[in-house]
Design a protein around this motif. Structure first.
Motif, short mmCIF file in Angstrom:
data_model
loop_
_atom_site.label_atom_id
_atom_site.label_comp_id
_atom_site.label_asym_id
_atom_site.label_seq_id
_atom_site.Cartn_x
_atom_site.Cartn_y
_atom_site.Cartn_z
N SER A 153 1.31 -54.74 70.87
CA SER A 153 2.09 -55.35 71.94
C SER A 153 2.28 -54.39 73.12
N GLU A 154 2.36 -53.10 72.83
CA GLU A 154 2.48 -52.11 73.90
C GLU A 154 1.17 -51.99 74.68
N ILE A 155 0.06 -52.03 73.96
CA ILE A 155 -1.25 -51.97 74.63
C ILE A 155 -1.47 -53.22 75.46
N VAL A 156 -1.06 -54.36 74.93
CA VAL A 156 -1.15 -55.63 75.68
C VAL A 156 -0.42 -55.49 77.01
N GLY A 157 0.80 -54.99 76.97
CA GLY A 157 1.59 -54.83 78.18
C GLY A 157 1.00 -53.80 79.14
N GLU A 158 0.53 -52.68 78.59
CA GLU A 158 -0.01 -51.62 79.43
C GLU A 158 -1.23 -52.06 80.22
N PHE A 159 -2.10 -52.84 79.59
CA PHE A 159 -3.34 -53.23 80.25
C PHE A 159 -3.29 -54.62 80.87
N GLY A 160 -2.14 -55.26 80.86
CA GLY A 160 -1.95 -56.52 81.57
C GLY A 160 -2.60 -57.73 80.91
N PHE A 161 -2.77 -57.69 79.58
CA PHE A 161 -3.28 -58.87 78.88
C PHE A 161 -2.15 -59.88 78.74
N VAL A 162 -2.51 -61.13 78.59
CA VAL A 162 -1.52 -62.19 78.46
C VAL A 162 -0.79 -62.08 77.12
N ASN B 57 -7.37 -59.07 71.56
CA ASN B 57 -8.30 -59.13 70.44
C ASN B 57 -9.65 -59.68 70.85
N LYS B 58 -9.65 -60.76 71.60
CA LYS B 58 -10.90 -61.38 72.05
C LYS B 58 -11.69 -60.43 72.96
N PHE B 59 -11.00 -59.82 73.92
CA PHE B 59 -11.63 -58.87 74.84
C PHE B 59 -12.23 -57.69 74.07
N PHE B 60 -11.44 -57.10 73.19
CA PHE B 60 -11.88 -55.89 72.47
C PHE B 60 -13.02 -56.20 71.52
N LYS B 61 -12.94 -57.32 70.83
CA LYS B 61 -14.00 -57.70 69.90
C LYS B 61 -15.31 -57.94 70.62
N LYS B 62 -15.24 -58.49 71.81
CA LYS B 62 -16.44 -58.73 72.61
C LYS B 62 -17.13 -57.40 72.94
N HIS B 63 -16.36 -56.35 73.16
CA HIS B 63 -16.92 -55.05 73.55
C HIS B 63 -17.31 -54.16 72.38
N THR B 64 -16.62 -54.30 71.25
CA THR B 64 -16.87 -53.38 70.15
C THR B 64 -17.35 -54.05 68.87
N GLY B 65 -17.19 -55.35 68.78
CA GLY B 65 -17.54 -56.06 67.55
C GLY B 65 -16.43 -56.01 66.51
N LEU B 66 -15.33 -55.36 66.84
CA LEU B 66 -14.19 -55.24 65.93
C LEU B 66 -12.91 -55.64 66.65
N THR B 67 -11.93 -56.09 65.88
CA THR B 67 -10.62 -56.30 66.49
C THR B 67 -9.97 -54.93 66.64
N PRO B 68 -8.95 -54.81 67.47
CA PRO B 68 -8.27 -53.52 67.61
C PRO B 68 -7.74 -52.99 66.27
#
Length: 95
Positions: A63-72, A78-89
């Motif tokens: 939740s802190e990372i969500v806030g820091e990077f401006g995710f909804v 999770n969707k953004f990160f999985k697209k880039h790394t193939g893994l969830t955070p």
């Protein structure tokens, strides 16, 4: 871009082109020519690397990372990160 990575609206092509008084299409072509990728690809890759860094070197909650990077919300992260790394955070952090 790097100094405004936490402010998604200020790193949009429209904002950057306005700041430098250039057209959006010119900024896009210029960036691709000089960096070999679109501005959006560059920003996404940079954000993903910064999130990886947070997951490896900090105990920040999602939740802190969500806030820091401006995710909804966490789902968007999770969707953004999985697209880039193939893994969830969470999976990335466990590994």
């Amino acid at each position: 871009i790097q100094s405004n990575i936490y402010s998604p609206k200020s790193i949009m092509a429209e904002s950057i082109s306005e700041k430098f008084n250039l057209s959006v299409s010119y900024i896009g072509r210029y960036f691709k020519k000089n960096h070999g990728k679109t501005m959006q690809e560059y920003v996404s890759n940079y954000r993903a690397k910064m999130i990886e860094n947070r997951l490896i070197h900090s105990n920040m909650r999602m939740s802190e990372i969500v806030g820091e990077f401006g995710f909804v919300d966490e789902s968007h992260l999770n969707k953004f990160f999985k697209k880039h790394t193939g893994l969830t955070p969470s999976e990335f952090r466990k590994n």
